[in-house]
Design a protein around this motif. Sequence first.
Motif, PDB file in Angstrom:
ATOM      1  N   VAL A 131     -56.667 -31.094  19.870  1.00 25.18           N
ATOM      2  CA  VAL A 131     -56.107 -30.591  21.118  1.00 25.18           C
ATOM      3  C   VAL A 131     -55.535 -31.778  21.884  1.00 25.18           C
ATOM      4  CG1 VAL A 131     -56.567 -29.366  23.273  1.00 25.18           C
ATOM      5  CG2 VAL A 131     -57.795 -28.724  21.186  1.00 25.18           C
ATOM      6  N   LYS A 132     -54.201 -31.771  22.083  1.00 23.05           N
ATOM      7  CA  LYS A 132     -53.547 -32.886  22.764  1.00 23.05           C
ATOM      8  C   LYS A 132     -53.378 -32.620  24.255  1.00 23.05           C
ATOM      9  CE  LYS A 132     -49.514 -35.782  22.874  1.00 23.05           C
ATOM     10  NZ  LYS A 132     -48.136 -35.918  22.632  1.00 23.05           N
ATOM     11  N   ASP A 133     -53.053 -31.354  24.599  1.00 24.51           N
ATOM     12  CA  ASP A 133     -52.765 -31.040  26.000  1.00 24.51           C
ATOM     13  C   ASP A 133     -53.096 -29.577  26.248  1.00 24.51           C
ATOM     14  OD1 ASP A 133     -49.821 -31.198  28.177  1.00 24.51           O
ATOM     15  OD2 ASP A 133     -51.944 -31.458  28.619  1.00 24.51           O
ATOM     16  N   ILE A 134     -53.464 -29.260  27.480  1.00 26.69           N
ATOM     17  CA  ILE A 134     -53.735 -27.886  27.894  1.00 26.69           C
ATOM     18  C   ILE A 134     -52.975 -27.641  29.182  1.00 26.69           C
ATOM     19  CG2 ILE A 134     -55.494 -26.215  28.573  1.00 26.69           C
ATOM     20  CD1 ILE A 134     -57.543 -27.967  27.034  1.00 26.69           C
ATOM     21  N   THR A 135     -52.075 -26.634  29.158  1.00 27.24           N
ATOM     22  CA  THR A 135     -51.339 -26.262  30.368  1.00 27.24           C
ATOM     23  C   THR A 135     -51.805 -24.886  30.824  1.00 27.24           C
ATOM     24  OG1 THR A 135     -49.512 -25.171  29.227  1.00 27.24           O
ATOM     25  CG2 THR A 135     -49.342 -27.567  29.514  1.00 27.24           C
ATOM     26  N   LYS A 136     -51.187 -24.349  31.854  1.00 26.49           N
ATOM     27  CA  LYS A 136     -51.560 -23.022  32.338  1.00 26.49           C
ATOM     28  C   LYS A 136     -51.243 -21.927  31.323  1.00 26.49           C
ATOM     29  CE  LYS A 136     -51.153 -23.984  37.248  1.00 26.49           C
ATOM     30  NZ  LYS A 136     -50.503 -23.652  38.508  1.00 26.49           N
ATOM     31  N   THR A 137     -50.227 -22.142  30.497  1.00 25.36           N
ATOM     32  CA  THR A 137     -49.802 -21.088  29.568  1.00 25.36           C
ATOM     33  C   THR A 137     -49.928 -21.454  28.099  1.00 25.36           C
ATOM     34  OG1 THR A 137     -47.521 -21.874  29.683  1.00 25.36           O
ATOM     35  CG2 THR A 137     -48.158 -20.127  31.218  1.00 25.36           C
ATOM     36  N   HIS A 138     -50.077 -22.739  27.768  1.00 24.22           N
ATOM     37  CA  HIS A 138     -50.059 -23.164  26.366  1.00 24.22           C
ATOM     38  C   HIS A 138     -51.094 -24.252  26.076  1.00 24.22           C
ATOM     39  CE1 HIS A 138     -46.033 -21.368  26.664  1.00 24.22           C
ATOM     40  NE2 HIS A 138     -46.153 -21.171  25.368  1.00 24.22           N
ATOM     41  N   TYR A 139     -51.407 -24.337  24.800  1.00 25.11           N
ATOM     42  CA  TYR A 139     -52.164 -25.465  24.260  1.00 25.11           C
ATOM     43  C   TYR A 139     -51.217 -26.243  23.366  1.00 25.11           C
ATOM     44  CZ  TYR A 139     -56.359 -22.957  25.666  1.00 25.11           C
ATOM     45  OH  TYR A 139     -57.309 -22.313  26.386  1.00 25.11           O
ATOM     46  N   VAL A 140     -51.341 -27.559  23.370  1.00 24.36           N
ATOM     47  CA  VAL A 140     -50.561 -28.395  22.464  1.00 24.36           C
ATOM     48  C   VAL A 140     -51.548 -28.988  21.460  1.00 24.36           C
ATOM     49  CG1 VAL A 140     -49.058 -30.398  22.255  1.00 24.36           C
ATOM     50  CG2 VAL A 140     -48.859 -28.896  24.249  1.00 24.36           C
ATOM     51  N   LEU A 141     -51.285 -28.690  20.171  1.00 21.44           N
ATOM     52  CA  LEU A 141     -52.172 -29.128  19.101  1.00 21.44           C
ATOM     53  C   LEU A 141     -51.427 -30.076  18.176  1.00 21.44           C
ATOM     54  CD1 LEU A 141     -53.607 -25.618  18.123  1.00 21.44           C
ATOM     55  CD2 LEU A 141     -54.548 -27.236  19.774  1.00 21.44           C
ATOM     56  N   ILE A 142     -52.126 -31.050  17.629  1.00 17.62           N
ATOM     57  CA  ILE A 142     -51.537 -31.959  16.651  1.00 17.62           C
ATOM     58  C   ILE A 142     -52.130 -31.615  15.293  1.00 17.62           C
ATOM     59  CG2 ILE A 142     -51.307 -34.347  15.905  1.00 17.62           C
ATOM     60  CD1 ILE A 142     -51.574 -35.173  18.834  1.00 17.62           C
ATOM     61  N   LEU A 143     -51.254 -31.249  14.350  1.00 18.02           N
ATOM     62  CA  LEU A 143     -51.665 -30.984  12.974  1.00 18.02           C
ATOM     63  C   LEU A 143     -51.337 -32.234  12.172  1.00 18.02           C
ATOM     64  CD1 LEU A 143     -50.232 -27.375  12.649  1.00 18.02           C
ATOM     65  CD2 LEU A 143     -52.569 -28.026  13.110  1.00 18.02           C
ATOM     66  N   GLU A 144     -52.270 -33.163  12.101  1.00 18.62           N
ATOM     67  CA  GLU A 144     -52.006 -34.467  11.501  1.00 18.62           C
ATOM     68  C   GLU A 144     -51.645 -34.365  10.024  1.00 18.62           C
ATOM     69  OE1 GLU A 144     -55.495 -36.717  12.473  1.00 18.62           O
ATOM     70  OE2 GLU A 144     -54.761 -37.173  14.478  1.00 18.62           O
ATOM     71  N   SER A 145     -52.280 -33.450   9.295  1.00 19.61           N
ATOM     72  CA  SER A 145     -52.025 -33.368   7.851  1.00 19.61           C
ATOM     73  C   SER A 145     -50.604 -32.923   7.552  1.00 19.61           C
ATOM     74  CB  SER A 145     -53.015 -32.406   7.192  1.00 19.61           C
ATOM     75  OG  SER A 145     -52.806 -31.087   7.667  1.00 19.61           O
ATOM     76  N   LEU A 146     -49.985 -32.163   8.455  1.00 23.43           N
ATOM     77  CA  LEU A 146     -48.616 -31.694   8.255  1.00 23.43           C
ATOM     78  C   LEU A 146     -47.607 -32.491   9.079  1.00 23.43           C
ATOM     79  CD1 LEU A 146     -49.213 -27.839   8.362  1.00 23.43           C
ATOM     80  CD2 LEU A 146     -48.985 -29.287   6.357  1.00 23.43           C
ATOM     81  N   GLY A 147     -48.079 -33.278  10.028  1.00 24.19           N
ATOM     82  CA  GLY A 147     -47.177 -34.037  10.877  1.00 24.19           C
ATOM     83  C   GLY A 147     -46.508 -33.179  11.931  1.00 24.19           C
ATOM     84  N   TYR A 148     -47.191 -32.100  12.362  1.00 21.31           N
ATOM     85  CA  TYR A 148     -46.610 -31.180  13.349  1.00 21.31           C
ATOM     86  C   TYR A 148     -47.311 -31.306  14.686  1.00 21.31           C
ATOM     87  CZ  TYR A 148     -44.488 -28.406   9.562  1.00 21.31           C
ATOM     88  OH  TYR A 148     -43.750 -27.977   8.493  1.00 21.31           O
ATOM     89  N   VAL A 149     -46.563 -31.039  15.738  1.00 16.65           N
ATOM     90  CA  VAL A 149     -47.134 -30.809  17.050  1.00 16.65           C
ATOM     91  C   VAL A 149     -46.875 -29.332  17.319  1.00 16.65           C
ATOM     92  CG1 VAL A 149     -47.019 -31.325  19.501  1.00 16.65           C
ATOM     93  CG2 VAL A 149     -46.733 -33.163  17.834  1.00 16.65           C
ATOM     94  N   LEU A 150     -47.919 -28.580  17.562  1.00 17.99           N
ATOM     95  CA  LEU A 150     -47.857 -27.124  17.680  1.00 17.99           C
ATOM     96  C   LEU A 150     -48.152 -26.714  19.112  1.00 17.99           C
ATOM     97  CD1 LEU A 150     -47.720 -24.407  16.081  1.00 17.99           C
ATOM     98  CD2 LEU A 150     -50.176 -24.655  15.723  1.00 17.99           C
ATOM     99  N   LYS A 151     -47.306 -25.874  19.672  1.00 20.15           N
ATOM    100  CA  LYS A 151     -47.516 -25.350  21.020  1.00 20.15           C
ATOM    101  C   LYS A 151     -47.919 -23.889  20.878  1.00 20.15           C
ATOM    102  CE  LYS A 151     -45.237 -25.257  25.511  1.00 20.15           C
ATOM    103  NZ  LYS A 151     -43.981 -25.525  26.226  1.00 20.15           N
ATOM    104  N   VAL A 152     -49.119 -23.571  21.363  1.00 19.67           N
ATOM    105  CA  VAL A 152     -49.689 -22.234  21.179  1.00 19.67           C
ATOM    106  C   VAL A 152     -49.909 -21.581  22.532  1.00 19.67           C
ATOM    107  CG1 VAL A 152     -51.613 -20.946  20.198  1.00 19.67           C
ATOM    108  CG2 VAL A 152     -50.856 -23.058  19.104  1.00 19.67           C
ATOM    109  N   LYS A 153     -49.462 -20.346  22.668  1.00 17.85           N
ATOM    110  CA  LYS A 153     -49.609 -19.601  23.923  1.00 17.85           C
ATOM    111  C   LYS A 153     -51.056 -19.129  24.108  1.00 17.85           C
ATOM    112  CE  LYS A 153     -46.343 -16.744  25.655  1.00 17.85           C
ATOM    113  NZ  LYS A 153     -45.489 -15.562  25.725  1.00 17.85           N
ATOM    114  N   HIS A 154     -51.543 -19.191  25.362  1.00 17.56           N
ATOM    115  CA  HIS A 154     -52.881 -18.664  25.694  1.00 17.56           C
ATOM    116  C   HIS A 154     -52.883 -17.175  25.462  1.00 17.56           C
ATOM    117  CE1 HIS A 154     -54.248 -21.887  28.796  1.00 17.56           C
ATOM    118  NE2 HIS A 154     -53.500 -22.430  27.862  1.00 17.56           N
ATOM    119  N   LYS A 155     -54.046 -16.639  25.180  1.00 17.49           N
ATOM    120  CA  LYS A 155     -54.195 -15.174  25.109  1.00 17.49           C
ATOM    121  C   LYS A 155     -54.489 -14.641  26.471  1.00 17.49           C
ATOM    122  CE  LYS A 155     -55.351 -13.819  20.547  1.00 17.49           C
ATOM    123  NZ  LYS A 155     -56.228 -13.101  19.711  1.00 17.49           N
TER     124      LYS A 155
END
Length: 155
Positions: A131-155
């Motif tokens: 977990v890299k960052d938490i905003t009011k609407t999203h989480y920012v995740l780092i997938l190191e094995s794939l080299g991705y930064v993923l932005k996921v919406k809160h439920k």
Amino acid sequence: MKWYVVYTKPKWEKRAAEQLSKFNINSYCPVIKKVQQRSDRKVKVEVPLFNHYIFVQLAEKDRNLVFHSPGVIRFLFWLGRHAIVKDQEIETIKEWLNSSDTSSDISVMQYQIGDQIHLNSGPFCDQNAVVKDITKTHYVLILESLGYVLKVKHK
């Protein structure tokens, strides 16, 4: 043959994939259906899953053939080398997009920045992330094995 990641001009993902197919280059532009608001109505459209990126499968010696499409800008590099995607990862994306559960969201409300988590649903199922960052609407995740930064919406 390996799958490479190609960076395209804005809004050229689908067009570049079509053009490359005409040159007998196996290309893949994953798309999702999205509802867009127009001035007078809502319309379902297909948009690329990854903005500016498509995947091409070709031999290393044939890499320059992708530049026959005017929409292709360059290859994506990871750690100084051409980014290569495994066949299994392409198949996982295809399976996820063909499943009926493509609208699943990932919820990590109890986690804090810096926590390591294991994703158990969605297109990156069975991947570990930080977990890299938490905003009011999203989480920012780092997938190191794939080299991705993923932005996921809160439920």
